[in-house]
Each structure stands twice: as C-alpha cells, then as structure tokens.
Design a protein around this motif. Structure first.
Motif, PDB file in Angstrom:
ATOM      1  N   THR A 164       2.727   6.055  -2.559  1.00 53.63           N
ATOM      2  CA  THR A 164       3.888   6.864  -2.937  1.00 53.63           C
ATOM      3  C   THR A 164       3.909   7.098  -4.446  1.00 53.63           C
ATOM      4  O   THR A 164       4.177   8.218  -4.905  1.00 53.63           O
ATOM      5  N   ALA A 165       3.614   6.053  -5.197  1.00 51.87           N
ATOM      6  CA  ALA A 165       3.566   6.211  -6.656  1.00 51.87           C
ATOM      7  C   ALA A 165       2.511   7.230  -7.040  1.00 51.87           C
ATOM      8  O   ALA A 165       2.729   8.101  -7.887  1.00 51.87           O
ATOM      9  N   GLU A 200       3.803   1.656  -1.219  1.00 51.75           N
ATOM     10  CA  GLU A 200       4.382   1.883  -2.545  1.00 51.75           C
ATOM     11  C   GLU A 200       3.333   2.436  -3.498  1.00 51.75           C
ATOM     12  O   GLU A 200       3.601   3.350  -4.281  1.00 51.75           O
ATOM     13  N   ASP A 201       2.129   1.879  -3.431  1.00 49.79           N
ATOM     14  CA  ASP A 201       1.063   2.380  -4.310  1.00 49.79           C
ATOM     15  C   ASP A 201       0.782   3.853  -4.049  1.00 49.79           C
ATOM     16  O   ASP A 201       0.625   4.649  -4.977  1.00 49.79           O
ATOM     17  N   ASP A 231       0.836  -1.204   0.000  1.00 50.53           N
ATOM     18  CA  ASP A 231       0.000   0.000   0.000  1.00 50.53           C
ATOM     19  C   ASP A 231       0.866   1.248   0.000  1.00 50.53           C
ATOM     20  O   ASP A 231       0.566   2.227  -0.683  1.00 50.53           O
TER      21      ASP A 231
END
Lengths: 404, 178
Positions: free
Chosen positions: B47-48, B44-45, B42
């Motif tokens: 942050t992206a 990483e998602d 989550d």
C-alpha cells in the motif's frame, strides 16, 4: 440457479462487502504513510507549496492590510527557507546527500563519455525488504540452500582475495523508451495496443493471438529497467517440450522473445511453478562475462514461469538500443575501502550490530536509473556471512566500479 | 456493494488534490491488497508503494481518460503483481526447500485478526489469481466496466469471471467448514 443457491451467493456478497469494508491497516498507518510521503517530496516541491500557500493567504487578505502582509510575507519567507534548509543551511540538501552517500561512495558521479553517472546501489524498497530476507540464489539448480540477506548496519571487515583485475569497463546507456517503443516491441511479438497506458510508468497494454502483453517503463525504486510481462491464454497452449528449458525456448522463439544478450540459463522449481531463468551477462575485456544483478544483488534477466509444463508468464527487459562508453575502474584498494565505509541500505534489524567478514567480490552490472537515461554500470558486489541466533545471514555490499 | 465515492465513476474534470485521493482511497486500496497477500505487513508495504508511486505519477494522471479509482487500483494491481514476482517466487522456493507450510501466524496482524471477516478474506486469497482479482476489485467498489478495464477483458467477461469466482469461493468456504 436455484433460489437457495441465489440466496447463498447474495449472502456471500454481503459478507464480502463487510469483509472489505472492515479490513483496515493498523491504527496510525494512514497518517504515518502520509507523513513519509510528505517527507520524501523533493525540496523544490516543498518550496513551491510553501510559496503557493503564502500567495493563497495574501489573496485572502484585504488590500488595507497589504503593507502588514508584505512584512509578514518577508518574515515568513525567511523563516520558511530556514525551516526548509535547517539551521545549518543545508537541511534540505542533507536528505539528498545522505541518499547519495548511501548509494554512491564516490559521490555518485563520474566523468566520461556519458558525463556524470547515477550510481547503482542495493535498494531494498520496503520494510519487508529491509529486514533479513530469505532468497534462493537465482539460476542455480533447485534444492540448493536458501540464503537470508541482511541489509542493515554491520561492522565490516575484508578477508577475501580481490582477484578481479580490470582497469576499464563499458557502461551501457539507454534512452527511456516512449510508448512508441512499446508499440514497436508489441508489433515484433505480434500484438496490438489495447490501452494507452497502465498505471504509473505504464507504456501500454497489448494483446495478440493467445496472449496479453503489458509494458512498463524504467522504475527508480526499486531500480528496474523497462520491462514487459507476457501472459499467455492458458486455454490455447502448445504441448510441453521434452524439458522445461525446451518449452521455454520454444515459447520465446514462437513469440520472438529470445534474448539477444549473452545469458546463462538456469531453472528453479517451486511447488507447481518452475522458472526458467535467462540470467543476463555483460562482456568485460580481461574479465569475461559479468552477471547483471537486481536491487538486492540477485542475478537478473528474463524469466519464463511454467506450470504443468506450460508457460504461465514471461517477464523480461524491454529491448532497447544501448549506447556504450568505456569508463575507468577504481582500483581494488579503493573498492575495498569503499565497501568497508559503505552505509547500510536499510535500518538496523539485528542487535547488537553484527561484525561481518566480507570474503568474496565479483564484478557485476547493475542498473542506475536516471530521468531521461538509465545505465547498466559495472560494480563490485562484496559478500560475507555471519550468524545470529543460529541463523546464517548473507551481507552484500555493492560498490560502484566506475572511477570518480 | 459498498457505496461508491464521488471519484469512482465520475471522470473529474480537474485533478483533485492528491491528499483528497489519499484519504478517500487509502483504506480501500489496503483492503484490496490485504485480500491478495498473506500478511498485514506485506499489505502495508505494498500500500505504501502504491501511494508513493501514485504520488510521483500524479502529474501525469489524466482525469479525462480514467477515473481516479480505476487509476489507483491499476497501480495497486501492478504493485501487487510486482510483489508476487519479486517476493512470491522466492518465498515459494524457500518453503519448498525448507519443507515448511505457509505461515499461519502473522504477529504483525494480531490486531487485525480480531476482525470478523478475516477468515473470509483468507479464502479469497486462496482463489486462482484472476478470480481473486475479480472478487477483490469488485468488492473494493469498482464497477464491472472498471474491473474489466483493469483485467484486460470486457465488462461482460468481468461479470462472468466474478460470478465464477463467487461460486468457487462459496465452494471453498463450504469445503473449509465441512
């Protein structure tokens, strides 16, 4: 505070510094993400940067070598254009085309009073979304079964009855609200501006007596209308009403936030938070009311979160002026054909590719966001289930209903 | 407190190249987000999503009005709140329906679990929202003025909130160890 306590807190602060300092994503994530961001830049930006880079190179080259540079420049432009467009001459455009194909079985356009329309589409926006996803269908009583959504590829079959008979339906359009619209809305709920904007798309941050209000403009990914979030000061809340819906209704009325659009009210209980959901509907002649759905096909509207029977937060669409125009609707045969031919909204996450029998279809409204205007458009939401490894998944397909 | 970068407190006159911001802040934004959510996937998602949003909005970023740090962390904060709104409710509902506890194992974060202070961030994630936010923003390198600006309160209020959060965290850690 005692010295001992002070030392403990200072030690904790140091540990926190270290904890944040050492928390890192997986190796390679940083470069992966940067590559993804570069790949998603529009073609014109890639071309612009390409030429900017070339010009910068030219400025650094001595005048005596200008002729050589000119030759190199011509060659480089040619190579650059080829590399951007791909060997078939359409590489640059293919990104946009594939996205359009995924979102718009009919090319994403329709002629009518508003001209060409962007096409609404299901759009899981993150890796967490693109894999199987468990949700509670919005607005129904707590205790119902959860469903797990699947957005990946599937062999689709139609096995239902297409009972939606409609030949035309209204499309609603709004102009992207400016910060003045946020000011106007804030004034209507008794708030005044605190900050000019808050992050991308932020239309402003406001405060009123006992609450803070933030307003955000329309977002394309996920497609979401301009919306507000009102957070009350928990220290000065009125006593809860007889029911959660009563409390929510009173709170909305007290803040002049009662939805002006048709809706159906439902509640969902989750741990200590209870949601009162005002699910938006659009009237369609000959059909009745059609629910609005969000980017994963969930019914959508305004939400009042309650904790301990008292309002925790209200999230809802920013009131905007809607223009309307009737558009012809595709036939049931065209809709089914488009559904079966639709591209998946996410990459494969279940192997082998499942076969899904779509068994239900519903006329809904979904948002299609454009740069200056956004549209609430009719669409057909197909749905079917399949089982994999003992888990039942729901596959949804959204087909734009407006005829090309 | 960590050393702050040149972008933190100085309001830069012109926009720096976006890549500079990305390289400077990506890990800090990730750490901030990671302290809010329960899985590294989550984080990483989100942050992206933060940097995708920032990238598209960078043309409208006005460096004379705010620091790049405050601007990016505001985006991160909004994205995290959006994540909770979009996913948290449903996830909480799912757990309620299925009578499941919060998942303890995060396969995607196995490598990250080796990090010495992961447990401490777990305690941070369990704090009430505003306390969690105050701790996370402050220890991501923001000044109290910036924390207050992001949390819609004064600098002094941000300090008070942070110190209350720190004490609550200490109690929570002590209870956990007892």
């Amino acid at each position: 505070m005692s010295d001992n306590e002070n030392r403990e807190l200072q030690a904790l602060q140091r540990q926190l510094d270290d904890a944040f300092e050492t928390t890192r994503p997986r190796a390679g994530f940083e470069d992966d993400l940067w590559s993804r961001m570069q790949a998603r830049r529009p073609l014109w930006a890639q071309v612009r940067d390409f030429f900017a880079g070339l010009l910068a190179s030219v400025r650094r080259v001595p005048a005596a070598r200008a002729a050589t540079v000119a030759v190199v420049l011509v060659l480089a432009i040619g190579i650059g254009i080829l590399s951007l467009r791909g060997p078939g001459g359409g590489g640059g455009a293919s990104t946009a085309t594939s996205r359009d194909a995924r979102t718009a079985p009919f090319g994403g356009a329709a002629s009518g009073a508003f001209g060409r329309l962007p096409a609404p589409a299901l759009q899981p926006v993150s890796a967490a979304d693109t894999g199987p996803k468990t949700v509670i269908p919005s607005g129904l009583a707590a205790g119902q079964s959860a469903v797990t959504l699947y957005f990946g590829p599937a062999h689709l079959e139609w096995a239902g009855q297409f009972n939606v008979q409609v030949t035309s339906a209204p499309v609603y359009r709004y102009t992207e609200p400016a910060s003045s619209a946020a000011d106007q809305f804030a004034a209507s709920v008794g708030a005044s501006r605190r900050q000019a904007s808050s992050g991308p798309g932020g239309l402003g941050s406001f405060s009123g007596t006992g609450f803070v209000l933030n307003v955000t403009s329309t977002t394309k990914s996920p497609p979401r209308e301009a919306y507000f979030v009102l957070t009350p000061d928990r220290s000065s809340l009125p006593a809860p009403g007889p029911t959660a819906t009563d409390t929510a209704n009173s709170f909305l009325a007290a803040h002049n936030l009662v939805p002006a659009w048709p809706n159906v009210v439902g509640t969902s209980q989750t741990s200590d938070v209870l949601q009162v959901l005002y699910l938006r509907q659009f009237a369609v002649q000959g059909v009745g009311q059609a629910y609005m759905v969000d980017w994963v096909g969930e019914r959508h509207g305004l939400e009042v979160d309650l904790r301990g029977g008292q309002p925790l937060q209200v999230v809802g669409p920013l009131p905007v002026t809607l223009d309307t125009a009737d558009y012809p609707i595709i036939s049931s045969g065209q809709a089914v054909k488009a559904a079966l031919a639709s591209s998946p909204a996410a990459p494969a996450s279940i192997e082998p590719t499942p076969t899904v029998r779509l068994t239900t279809v519903e006329l809904v409204y979904a948002l299609a966001a454009g740069p200056d205007h956004s549209f609430y458009e009719p669409a057909f939401l197909f749905s079917g289930t399949f089982t994999h490894n003992g888990i039942t998944y729901v596959k949804r397909v959204l087909v734009p209903a407006v005829a090309p | 407190m960590r050393d702050t970068s040149a972008y933190d407190s100085a309001v830069v006159a012109d926009r720096p190249p976006f890549e500079d911001l990305y390289r400077e802040f990506m890990r800090r934004i990730y750490a901030y987000v990671r302290a809010q959510v329960t899985s590294s996937a989550d984080a990483e998602d989100i942050t992206a999503q933060v940097f995708m949003n920032a990238y598209h909005a960078y043309g409208r970023f006005e460096p004379r009005n705010t620091t790049p740090a405050a601007w990016l962390f505001r985006i991160a904060r909004n994205a995290t709140l959006d994540h909770f709104r979009a996913h948290g409710r449903r996830e909480r509902l799912r757990r309620t329906i299925e009578h499941q506890p919060v998942a303890e194992v995060d396969p995607a974060g196995v490598a990250e679990e080796r990090i010495q202070y992961r447990a401490l961030l777990t305690y941070v994630a369990k704090l009430p929202e505003r306390q969690r936010d105050a701790i996370s923003l402050r220890h991501s390198g923001l000044s109290f003025e910036e924390v207050g600006g992001l949390m819609s309160c004064s600098e002094d209020a941000a300090k008070m909130l942070y110190h209350r959060a720190l004490k609550a965290l200490r109690e929570s850690v002590q209870e956990g160890m007892a």
